[in-house]
Scaffold this motif. Structure first.
Motif, PDB file in Angstrom:
ATOM      1  N   MET A   1     -67.380  10.786 115.113  1.00  0.00           N
ATOM      2  CA  MET A   1     -67.991  10.463 113.824  1.00  0.00           C
ATOM      3  C   MET A   1     -69.032   9.365 114.006  1.00  0.00           C
ATOM      4  SD  MET A   1     -66.213  12.344 111.675  1.00  0.00           S
ATOM      5  CE  MET A   1     -66.600  11.595 110.099  1.00  0.00           C
ATOM      6  N   GLY A   2     -69.902   9.264 113.040  1.00  0.00           N
ATOM      7  CA  GLY A   2     -70.903   8.212 113.149  1.00  0.00           C
ATOM      8  C   GLY A   2     -71.501   7.841 111.813  1.00  0.00           C
ATOM      9  N   TRP A   3     -72.237   6.737 111.835  1.00  0.00           N
ATOM     10  CA  TRP A   3     -72.988   6.262 110.675  1.00  0.00           C
ATOM     11  C   TRP A   3     -74.462   6.181 111.024  1.00  0.00           C
ATOM     12  CZ3 TRP A   3     -70.956   5.817 105.939  1.00  0.00           C
ATOM     13  CH2 TRP A   3     -69.562   5.664 105.809  1.00  0.00           C
ATOM     14  N   PHE A   4     -75.283   6.584 110.075  1.00  0.00           N
ATOM     15  CA  PHE A   4     -76.728   6.469 110.172  1.00  0.00           C
ATOM     16  C   PHE A   4     -77.232   5.831 108.888  1.00  0.00           C
ATOM     17  CE2 PHE A   4     -77.836   9.075 113.883  1.00  0.00           C
ATOM     18  CZ  PHE A   4     -76.598   9.618 114.155  1.00  0.00           C
ATOM     19  N   ARG A   5     -78.469   5.395 108.901  1.00  0.00           N
ATOM     20  CA  ARG A   5     -79.068   4.871 107.685  1.00  0.00           C
ATOM     21  C   ARG A   5     -80.538   5.209 107.635  1.00  0.00           C
ATOM     22  NH1 ARG A   5     -78.729  -1.667 108.953  1.00  0.00           N
ATOM     23  NH2 ARG A   5     -80.376  -1.738 110.563  1.00  0.00           N
ATOM     24  N   GLN A   6     -81.060   5.276 106.412  1.00  0.00           N
ATOM     25  CA  GLN A   6     -82.478   5.555 106.219  1.00  0.00           C
ATOM     26  C   GLN A   6     -83.015   4.650 105.127  1.00  0.00           C
ATOM     27  OE1 GLN A   6     -83.466   9.655 105.375  1.00  0.00           O
ATOM     28  NE2 GLN A   6     -85.565   9.344 106.087  1.00  0.00           N
TER      29      GLN A   6
ATOM     30  N   ALA B   1     -73.873   3.457 114.212  1.00  0.00           N
ATOM     31  CA  ALA B   1     -72.657   3.309 115.025  1.00  0.00           C
ATOM     32  C   ALA B   1     -71.963   4.654 115.132  1.00  0.00           C
ATOM     33  CB  ALA B   1     -71.716   2.284 114.401  1.00  0.00           C
ATOM     34  N   ALA B   2     -71.126   4.791 116.155  1.00  0.00           N
ATOM     35  CA  ALA B   2     -70.375   6.019 116.339  1.00  0.00           C
ATOM     36  C   ALA B   2     -69.006   5.702 116.922  1.00  0.00           C
ATOM     37  CB  ALA B   2     -71.133   6.989 117.240  1.00  0.00           C
ATOM     38  N   ILE B   3     -68.117   6.681 116.849  1.00  0.00           N
ATOM     39  CA  ILE B   3     -66.755   6.466 117.334  1.00  0.00           C
ATOM     40  C   ILE B   3     -66.163   7.796 117.778  1.00  0.00           C
ATOM     41  CG2 ILE B   3     -65.790   6.700 115.001  1.00  0.00           C
ATOM     42  CD1 ILE B   3     -63.756   4.493 115.801  1.00  0.00           C
ATOM     43  N   ARG B   4     -65.457   7.773 118.904  1.00  0.00           N
ATOM     44  CA  ARG B   4     -64.816   8.984 119.406  1.00  0.00           C
ATOM     45  C   ARG B   4     -63.642   9.379 118.516  1.00  0.00           C
ATOM     46  NH1 ARG B   4     -66.280  10.778 124.316  1.00  0.00           N
ATOM     47  NH2 ARG B   4     -67.275   9.335 125.763  1.00  0.00           N
ATOM     48  N   TRP B   5     -63.173  10.591 118.727  1.00  0.00           N
ATOM     49  CA  TRP B   5     -62.034  11.065 117.938  1.00  0.00           C
ATOM     50  C   TRP B   5     -60.826  10.154 118.131  1.00  0.00           C
ATOM     51  CZ3 TRP B   5     -57.383  12.196 120.192  1.00  0.00           C
ATOM     52  CH2 TRP B   5     -57.386  12.338 121.586  1.00  0.00           C
ATOM     53  N   SER B   6     -60.707   9.572 119.325  1.00  0.00           N
ATOM     54  CA  SER B   6     -59.561   8.721 119.649  1.00  0.00           C
ATOM     55  C   SER B   6     -59.709   7.298 119.130  1.00  0.00           C
ATOM     56  CB  SER B   6     -59.385   8.665 121.170  1.00  0.00           C
ATOM     57  OG  SER B   6     -60.539   8.102 121.770  1.00  0.00           O
ATOM     58  N   GLY B   7     -60.896   6.975 118.643  1.00  0.00           N
ATOM     59  CA  GLY B   7     -61.134   5.607 118.203  1.00  0.00           C
ATOM     60  C   GLY B   7     -61.805   4.745 119.248  1.00  0.00           C
ATOM     61  N   GLY B   8     -61.951   5.270 120.464  1.00  0.00           N
ATOM     62  CA  GLY B   8     -62.590   4.496 121.512  1.00  0.00           C
ATOM     63  C   GLY B   8     -64.084   4.762 121.575  1.00  0.00           C
ATOM     64  N   SER B   9     -64.733   4.118 122.533  1.00  0.00           N
ATOM     65  CA  SER B   9     -66.166   4.280 122.793  1.00  0.00           C
ATOM     66  C   SER B   9     -66.974   4.198 121.509  1.00  0.00           C
ATOM     67  CB  SER B   9     -66.443   5.624 123.479  1.00  0.00           C
ATOM     68  OG  SER B   9     -67.816   5.729 123.820  1.00  0.00           O
ATOM     69  N   THR B  10     -67.298   2.978 121.114  1.00  0.00           N
ATOM     70  CA  THR B  10     -67.979   2.758 119.841  1.00  0.00           C
ATOM     71  C   THR B  10     -69.348   2.137 120.070  1.00  0.00           C
ATOM     72  OG1 THR B  10     -66.818   0.645 119.637  1.00  0.00           O
ATOM     73  CG2 THR B  10     -65.853   2.530 118.528  1.00  0.00           C
ATOM     74  N   PRO B  11     -70.343   2.962 120.355  1.00  0.00           N
ATOM     75  CA  PRO B  11     -71.697   2.432 120.504  1.00  0.00           C
ATOM     76  C   PRO B  11     -72.276   1.977 119.165  1.00  0.00           C
ATOM     77  CG  PRO B  11     -71.721   4.820 120.617  1.00  0.00           C
ATOM     78  CD  PRO B  11     -70.279   4.407 120.588  1.00  0.00           C
ATOM     79  N   TYR B  12     -73.120   0.949 119.223  1.00  0.00           N
ATOM     80  CA  TYR B  12     -73.778   0.396 118.038  1.00  0.00           C
ATOM     81  C   TYR B  12     -75.274   0.255 118.292  1.00  0.00           C
ATOM     82  CZ  TYR B  12     -69.162  -1.052 116.336  1.00  0.00           C
ATOM     83  OH  TYR B  12     -67.860  -1.070 115.888  1.00  0.00           O
ATOM     84  N   ALA B  13     -76.022   0.330 117.227  1.00  0.00           N
ATOM     85  CA  ALA B  13     -77.440  -0.026 117.312  1.00  0.00           C
ATOM     86  C   ALA B  13     -77.543  -1.534 117.540  1.00  0.00           C
ATOM     87  CB  ALA B  13     -78.155   0.352 116.022  1.00  0.00           C
ATOM     88  N   ASP B  14     -78.538  -1.956 118.290  1.00  0.00           N
ATOM     89  CA  ASP B  14     -78.701  -3.381 118.580  1.00  0.00           C
ATOM     90  C   ASP B  14     -78.825  -4.205 117.304  1.00  0.00           C
ATOM     91  OD1 ASP B  14     -80.735  -2.946 121.594  1.00  0.00           O
ATOM     92  OD2 ASP B  14     -78.561  -2.908 121.277  1.00  0.00           O
TER      93      ASP B  14
END
Length: 123
Positions: A34-39, A49-62
């Motif tokens: 899942m993830g979040w975007f904005r406009q 930001a995004a997140i794996r199904w397990s809740g791990g690996s959560t990359p973010y925009a700087d």
């Protein structure tokens, strides 16, 4: 098919906090990244930001690192975005997204999008 419905947006002042939610229905939520975007007005939609199904690996925009936190509750089929130290430049429509693959979410090409919720930060 996955349906996504965002909520929690509103008008806040700079420095405030806000939590967005994205309720998912349809296919098994817990198997999707899942993830979040904005406009923002006049700008392209951007990854937040995004997140794996397990809740791990959560990359973010700087631009949001250290201020925003993405999380999920698979038992409630809900994705969250906790936003703190909000700035006027965070003003945008925020969208949630879902895809079986995290890389597709991060790339901005997920299978499913929500309809968006408006966040407005006044100075």
């Amino acid at each position: 098919q996955v349906q996504l419905v965002e909520s929690g947006g509103g008008l806040v002042q700079a420095g405030d906090s806000l939590r967005l939610s994205c309720a998912a229905s349809g296919r098994t939520f817990s198997s999707y990244a899942m993830g979040w975007f904005r406009q923002a007005p006049g700008k392209e939609r951007e990854f937040v930001a995004a997140i794996r199904w397990s809740g791990g690996s959560t990359p973010y925009a700087d631009s949001v690192k250290g201020r925003f936190t993405v999380s999920r509750d698979n038992a409630k089929n809900t994705l969250y975005l906790q936003m703190s130290s909000l700035k006027p430049e965070d003003t945008a429509v925020y969208y949630c997204a879902a895809d079986p693959r995290l890389d597709m979410v991060v790339a901005g090409t997920p299978h499913y999008w929500g309809q968006g919720t408006q966040v407005t930060v006044s100075s």
